[in-house]
Motif scaffolding. Structure first.
Motif, PDB file in Angstrom:
ATOM      1  N   GLY A   1      23.643  69.381 -13.205  1.00 38.82           N
ATOM      2  CA  GLY A   1      24.521  69.037 -12.070  1.00 38.82           C
ATOM      3  C   GLY A   1      25.391  70.074 -11.313  1.00 38.82           C
ATOM      4  N   ARG A   2      24.668  71.221 -11.455  1.00 38.77           N
ATOM      5  CA  ARG A   2      25.513  72.435 -10.937  1.00 38.77           C
ATOM      6  C   ARG A   2      25.203  72.485  -9.362  1.00 38.77           C
ATOM      7  NH1 ARG A   2      26.579  75.401 -15.625  1.00 38.77           N
ATOM      8  NH2 ARG A   2      27.452  73.817 -16.607  1.00 38.77           N
ATOM      9  N   SER A   3      25.998  72.858  -8.617  1.00 39.01           N
ATOM     10  CA  SER A   3      25.947  73.192  -7.128  1.00 39.01           C
ATOM     11  C   SER A   3      25.078  74.251  -6.684  1.00 39.01           C
ATOM     12  CB  SER A   3      27.579  73.321  -6.666  1.00 39.01           C
ATOM     13  OG  SER A   3      27.912  74.394  -7.187  1.00 39.01           O
ATOM     14  N   MET A   4      24.994  75.304  -7.790  1.00 35.49           N
ATOM     15  CA  MET A   4      24.258  76.419  -7.405  1.00 35.49           C
ATOM     16  C   MET A   4      23.432  76.648  -8.515  1.00 35.49           C
ATOM     17  SD  MET A   4      24.555  78.013  -4.588  1.00 35.49           S
ATOM     18  CE  MET A   4      26.000  77.874  -3.289  1.00 35.49           C
ATOM     19  N   VAL A   5      22.046  77.407  -8.561  1.00 36.82           N
ATOM     20  CA  VAL A   5      21.604  78.059  -9.609  1.00 36.82           C
ATOM     21  C   VAL A   5      21.823  79.606  -9.478  1.00 36.82           C
ATOM     22  CG1 VAL A   5      19.177  78.562 -10.386  1.00 36.82           C
ATOM     23  CG2 VAL A   5      19.526  76.423  -9.187  1.00 36.82           C
ATOM     24  N   THR A   6      22.203  79.932 -10.934  1.00 40.52           N
ATOM     25  CA  THR A   6      22.787  81.396 -10.965  1.00 40.52           C
ATOM     26  C   THR A   6      21.761  82.271 -11.699  1.00 40.52           C
ATOM     27  OG1 THR A   6      23.832  80.827 -12.894  1.00 40.52           O
ATOM     28  CG2 THR A   6      25.009  80.310 -10.994  1.00 40.52           C
ATOM     29  N   GLY A   7      22.094  83.657 -11.804  1.00 35.56           N
ATOM     30  CA  GLY A   7      21.467  84.495 -12.618  1.00 35.56           C
ATOM     31  C   GLY A   7      21.492  84.053 -13.963  1.00 35.56           C
ATOM     32  N   ALA A   8      22.504  83.322 -14.604  1.00 41.76           N
ATOM     33  CA  ALA A   8      22.518  83.147 -15.981  1.00 41.76           C
ATOM     34  C   ALA A   8      21.349  81.980 -16.160  1.00 41.76           C
ATOM     35  CB  ALA A   8      24.090  82.610 -16.287  1.00 41.76           C
ATOM     36  N   ASN A   9      21.484  81.165 -15.325  1.00 48.85           N
ATOM     37  CA  ASN A   9      20.410  80.015 -15.495  1.00 48.85           C
ATOM     38  C   ASN A   9      19.016  80.704 -15.574  1.00 48.85           C
ATOM     39  OD1 ASN A   9      22.281  78.429 -13.299  1.00 48.85           O
ATOM     40  ND2 ASN A   9      22.061  77.551 -15.029  1.00 48.85           N
ATOM     41  N   THR A  10      18.940  81.776 -14.839  1.00 42.06           N
ATOM     42  CA  THR A  10      17.250  82.386 -14.859  1.00 42.06           C
ATOM     43  C   THR A  10      17.146  83.278 -15.963  1.00 42.06           C
ATOM     44  OG1 THR A  10      17.743  82.403 -12.122  1.00 42.06           O
ATOM     45  CG2 THR A  10      15.987  84.125 -13.190  1.00 42.06           C
ATOM     46  N   LEU A  11      18.500  83.832 -16.297  1.00 42.09           N
ATOM     47  CA  LEU A  11      18.399  84.774 -17.726  1.00 42.09           C
ATOM     48  C   LEU A  11      17.845  83.852 -18.786  1.00 42.09           C
ATOM     49  CD1 LEU A  11      18.861  87.361 -19.060  1.00 42.09           C
ATOM     50  CD2 LEU A  11      21.225  86.714 -19.349  1.00 42.09           C
ATOM     51  N   GLU A  12      18.368  82.497 -19.091  1.00 41.10           N
ATOM     52  CA  GLU A  12      18.071  81.484 -19.975  1.00 41.10           C
ATOM     53  C   GLU A  12      16.585  81.069 -19.800  1.00 41.10           C
ATOM     54  OE1 GLU A  12      19.549  77.103 -21.386  1.00 41.10           O
ATOM     55  OE2 GLU A  12      20.166  77.847 -19.536  1.00 41.10           O
ATOM     56  N   ALA A  13      16.134  81.102 -18.523  1.00 44.35           N
ATOM     57  CA  ALA A  13      14.826  80.470 -18.300  1.00 44.35           C
ATOM     58  C   ALA A  13      13.804  81.548 -18.865  1.00 44.35           C
ATOM     59  CB  ALA A  13      14.669  80.100 -16.798  1.00 44.35           C
ATOM     60  N   ILE A  14      14.153  82.797 -18.928  1.00 40.54           N
ATOM     61  CA  ILE A  14      13.187  83.830 -19.342  1.00 40.54           C
ATOM     62  C   ILE A  14      12.705  83.465 -20.815  1.00 40.54           C
ATOM     63  CG2 ILE A  14      13.061  86.460 -19.930  1.00 40.54           C
ATOM     64  CD1 ILE A  14      14.452  87.027 -17.195  1.00 40.54           C
ATOM     65  N   PHE A  15      13.698  83.194 -21.522  1.00 36.01           N
ATOM     66  CA  PHE A  15      13.429  82.915 -23.031  1.00 36.01           C
ATOM     67  C   PHE A  15      12.071  81.951 -23.133  1.00 36.01           C
ATOM     68  CE2 PHE A  15      17.270  84.830 -24.099  1.00 36.01           C
ATOM     69  CZ  PHE A  15      16.866  85.390 -25.326  1.00 36.01           C
ATOM     70  N   SER A  16      11.871  81.059 -22.167  1.00 33.93           N
ATOM     71  CA  SER A  16      10.546  80.036 -22.318  1.00 33.93           C
ATOM     72  C   SER A  16       9.177  80.768 -22.138  1.00 33.93           C
ATOM     73  CB  SER A  16      10.637  79.170 -21.293  1.00 33.93           C
ATOM     74  OG  SER A  16      12.063  78.121 -21.302  1.00 33.93           O
ATOM     75  N   GLU A  17       9.369  82.185 -21.543  1.00 35.06           N
ATOM     76  CA  GLU A  17       8.171  82.704 -21.779  1.00 35.06           C
ATOM     77  C   GLU A  17       7.981  83.666 -22.887  1.00 35.06           C
ATOM     78  OE1 GLU A  17       5.842  82.493 -19.201  1.00 35.06           O
ATOM     79  OE2 GLU A  17       7.163  81.027 -18.193  1.00 35.06           O
ATOM     80  N   THR A  18       7.735  83.007 -24.163  1.00 36.49           N
ATOM     81  CA  THR A  18       7.868  83.524 -25.282  1.00 36.49           C
ATOM     82  C   THR A  18       6.915  84.860 -25.656  1.00 36.49           C
ATOM     83  OG1 THR A  18       6.105  81.940 -26.020  1.00 36.49           O
ATOM     84  CG2 THR A  18       8.613  81.305 -26.415  1.00 36.49           C
ATOM     85  N   GLN A  19       6.028  85.011 -24.850  1.00 37.52           N
ATOM     86  CA  GLN A  19       4.965  86.129 -25.132  1.00 37.52           C
ATOM     87  C   GLN A  19       5.335  87.359 -23.964  1.00 37.52           C
ATOM     88  OE1 GLN A  19       2.446  85.988 -27.442  1.00 37.52           O
ATOM     89  NE2 GLN A  19       3.635  84.104 -27.903  1.00 37.52           N
ATOM     90  N   SER A  20       6.619  87.314 -23.518  1.00 33.10           N
ATOM     91  CA  SER A  20       6.723  88.345 -22.506  1.00 33.10           C
ATOM     92  C   SER A  20       7.589  89.476 -23.093  1.00 33.10           C
ATOM     93  CB  SER A  20       7.494  87.761 -21.300  1.00 33.10           C
ATOM     94  OG  SER A  20       8.746  87.265 -21.560  1.00 33.10           O
ATOM     95  N   PRO A  21       7.399  90.661 -22.600  1.00 34.10           N
ATOM     96  CA  PRO A  21       8.041  91.651 -23.128  1.00 34.10           C
ATOM     97  C   PRO A  21       9.718  91.229 -23.032  1.00 34.10           C
ATOM     98  CG  PRO A  21       6.202  92.556 -22.347  1.00 34.10           C
ATOM     99  CD  PRO A  21       6.235  90.955 -22.091  1.00 34.10           C
ATOM    100  N   ALA A  22       9.973  90.810 -21.532  1.00 34.39           N
ATOM    101  CA  ALA A  22      11.328  90.457 -21.263  1.00 34.39           C
ATOM    102  C   ALA A  22      11.950  89.733 -22.391  1.00 34.39           C
ATOM    103  CB  ALA A  22      11.342  89.990 -19.956  1.00 34.39           C
ATOM    104  N   ALA A  23      11.398  88.418 -22.882  1.00 34.41           N
ATOM    105  CA  ALA A  23      11.933  87.767 -23.716  1.00 34.41           C
ATOM    106  C   ALA A  23      12.067  88.464 -25.195  1.00 34.41           C
ATOM    107  CB  ALA A  23      11.052  86.314 -23.930  1.00 34.41           C
ATOM    108  N   ARG A  24      11.165  89.317 -25.541  1.00 35.27           N
ATOM    109  CA  ARG A  24      11.088  90.083 -26.729  1.00 35.27           C
ATOM    110  C   ARG A  24      12.362  91.149 -26.635  1.00 35.27           C
ATOM    111  NH1 ARG A  24       9.540  94.961 -27.582  1.00 35.27           N
ATOM    112  NH2 ARG A  24       7.990  94.981 -25.795  1.00 35.27           N
TER     113      ARG A  24
END
Length: 183
Positions: free
Chosen positions: A139-162
């Motif tokens: 229910g946030r008014s804006m999507v932030t970098g913290a939301n995006t950072l959290e979303a990177i963890f879903s890409e479990t095979q990526s070097p970024a998440a590792r």
């Protein structure tokens, strides 16, 4: 191979390649992930600048694609994402060094000679879409970098998440920070 590009099968990939050949690469601006329908909260100005910076990092290296690693490098400079990293006791300088090394040496196959604008990978697009969905869910008014950072963890095979995991960060910690402001 089609799955690497986020497509269902070879026929879909072949059609996409044919369609891309018919468009002059020099005339195409870098595609930013769509915010989607009006029901999603808009991207914060800081996150929009972060996405632009990620494309800039890819362009500086003549990379054909902007990857999650380009995005993560840009998120280190994003106020919301960096605050979340600090709350998780991550070391941004170590993370920066590892990301720059990976981008400069591990992604040589993405270098192109045409100096065309980079396109986001499927993983990059999914991370932004997940961040949008998470912002709506909370229910946030804006999507932030913290939301995006959290979303990177879903890409479990990526070097970024590792690399985030190597910093001691977990998806659960980030989720608590995004939701409640505490790790």
């Amino acid at each position: 191979i089609a799955e690497m590009f986020g497509l269902a099968d070879w026929n879909t990939l072949a059609a996409a390649i044919r369609a891309e050949k018919s468009i002059s690469r020099e005339k195409v601006s870098p595609p930013l992930p769509a915010v989607g329908s009006n029901s999603f909260p808009p991207l914060s100005a800081a996150l929009a600048a972060t996405l632009h910076r990620a494309f800039g990092f890819a362009s500086q290296r003549n990379h054909e694609y902007a990857t999650l690693e380009h995005l993560l490098l840009a998120l280190i400079e994003d106020a919301d994402a960096s605050a979340a990293m600090r709350a998780c006791n991550a070391d941004p300088s170590v993370l920066t060094d590892k990301l720059v090394d990976y981008l400069d040496h591990g992604l040589k196959r993405l270098v192109i000679d045409t100096h065309a604008d980079p396109k986001p990978t499927a993983g990059f697009q999914r991370a932004v879409q997940r961040a949008e969905l998470r912002g709506k869910e909370l229910g946030r008014s804006m999507v932030t970098g913290a939301n995006t950072l959290e979303a990177i963890f879903s890409e479990t095979q990526s070097p970024a998440a590792r690399l985030l995991g190597e910093q001691g960060m977990t998806r659960q910690d980030l989720s608590n920070i995004v939701t409640h402001g505490t790790p």
